[in-house]
Design a protein around this motif. Sequence first.
Motif, short mmCIF file in Angstrom:
data_model
loop_
_atom_site.label_atom_id
_atom_site.label_comp_id
_atom_site.label_asym_id
_atom_site.label_seq_id
_atom_site.Cartn_x
_atom_site.Cartn_y
_atom_site.Cartn_z
N PRO A 39 0.81 -1.23 0.00
CA PRO A 39 0.00 0.00 0.00
C PRO A 39 0.84 1.27 0.00
O PRO A 39 1.90 1.33 0.62
N ALA A 40 0.32 2.29 -0.67
CA ALA A 40 0.95 3.61 -0.64
C ALA A 40 0.47 4.41 0.57
O ALA A 40 1.13 5.36 0.98
N VAL A 41 -0.69 4.03 1.12
CA VAL A 41 -1.26 4.74 2.27
C VAL A 41 -1.75 3.71 3.28
O VAL A 41 -2.05 2.57 2.94
N PRO A 42 -1.84 4.10 4.55
CA PRO A 42 -2.39 3.18 5.56
C PRO A 42 -3.90 3.08 5.43
O PRO A 42 -4.56 3.99 4.92
N SER A 43 -4.44 1.96 5.87
CA SER A 43 -5.89 1.78 5.88
C SER A 43 -6.30 1.05 7.15
O SER A 43 -5.51 0.32 7.75
N ILE A 44 -7.54 1.27 7.54
CA ILE A 44 -8.12 0.57 8.69
C ILE A 44 -9.48 0.04 8.27
O ILE A 44 -10.29 0.76 7.68
N SER A 45 -9.72 -1.22 8.58
CA SER A 45 -10.98 -1.84 8.15
C SER A 45 -11.61 -2.59 9.32
O SER A 45 -11.02 -2.74 10.39
N VAL A 46 -12.81 -3.08 9.08
CA VAL A 46 -13.49 -3.91 10.06
C VAL A 46 -14.11 -5.10 9.33
O VAL A 46 -14.66 -4.95 8.23
N GLY A 47 -13.98 -6.29 9.92
CA GLY A 47 -14.54 -7.50 9.31
C GLY A 47 -16.05 -7.54 9.48
O GLY A 47 -16.61 -6.98 10.43
N ILE A 48 -16.70 -8.23 8.54
CA ILE A 48 -18.16 -8.28 8.52
C ILE A 48 -18.62 -9.73 8.58
O ILE A 48 -18.38 -10.52 7.65
N GLN A 49 -19.30 -10.10 9.66
CA GLN A 49 -19.83 -11.45 9.77
C GLN A 49 -20.95 -11.66 8.75
O GLN A 49 -21.80 -10.79 8.57
N GLY A 50 -20.93 -12.81 8.09
CA GLY A 50 -22.00 -13.14 7.15
C GLY A 50 -21.64 -12.93 5.69
O GLY A 50 -22.28 -13.52 4.81
N LEU A 51 -20.65 -12.08 5.40
CA LEU A 51 -20.16 -11.93 4.03
C LEU A 51 -18.93 -12.82 3.89
O LEU A 51 -17.80 -12.41 4.18
#
Length: 335
Positions: A39-51
């Motif tokens: 990545p060129a930039v940082p990212s923050i995500s959250v996991g999704i139950q059911g997908l």
Amino acid sequence: MVDQSIVGQHLESVGRATATANFALSKYWGKQTGGVQQPAVPSISVGIQGLTAEAEVRLNYGTNQEHEIRIAGNPANEKTCRRIETLLDAVFAHSGRKAQAIIRSDTRFPIAAGLASSAAGMAAVAGAAWIAAGLDPGDRSAIADCARLGSGSACRSVHDGYVAWEPTDDGSIIRQVASADHWPLELCLVRLDDRPKKVSSADGMLHCMETSPVWSSWVERAFLDAVEIEQAILDKDLEKLADLVEANCLLMHATTLTARPPIFYMQGRTLQVMETVTSLRRDGLPCFFTVDAGPNVKVFTAPGTAQTIKTALEDMAPIDVYAIGGGLTAEESSI
């Protein structure tokens, strides 16, 4: 240790895994020059139950046959095959031996529609291949690094809850920011269009890097956003998180709209949903939007409020409600 048996004259082993999609609160949009899915930039995500995506990887040792890769029952296209082959080479480098891989993967939600299907799918393939190769399923950092080679954001689907992916001088690191239990936000997924997008995320971010006049502003701001978004998550500050996440989303899409020629991931209805969400928040409902490279809107809500938000939005489009969480589940499998 993964179960293994002799089939004909070949040693064969099998691994299975499931992984969930993750949605970015601060966006992965841009790759390092010369890096392999870095990545060129940082990212923050959250996991999704059911997908959820599922994968089975069968490794046959002692044969020179080509890999066999099928996605949702169909032969994988050339681009996907190349990415999975790169992922497999990384797994084999850890195990110290190569094999023919027979891969079956299926995603339980629409692919290429901005719903992070490739992240879930590649994370599942990486986990299944890792198990089939007889490697330690607890080494999540190494599995994530292999998954990244299939799809950059797949590395974030290996961990549960809130996850950060950050560039470094020699690549990147992946780490958990907080578990889903720390702050169990809920998600209303507003599904405006499940058709595959016309421009892939990989092609789109490269085009924006090369042609958008606001690209440097995006990169500079993305680093600041990631720091502040992480702190808002740790503080459980929804008002601050809402402001940061929406602004990060809009600046990312500013790079697509100012690219030459522009890329239109969002639709008119996307903007209508976004405007409605901001109105709901002004009226006191705890919610905020984000949109990835596609038309569908992710509306995050405070714990226990998703059904209220769904009721307020359901005249606009079909809406599915999900809990956050997810991550990778890998299991040994007998022949």
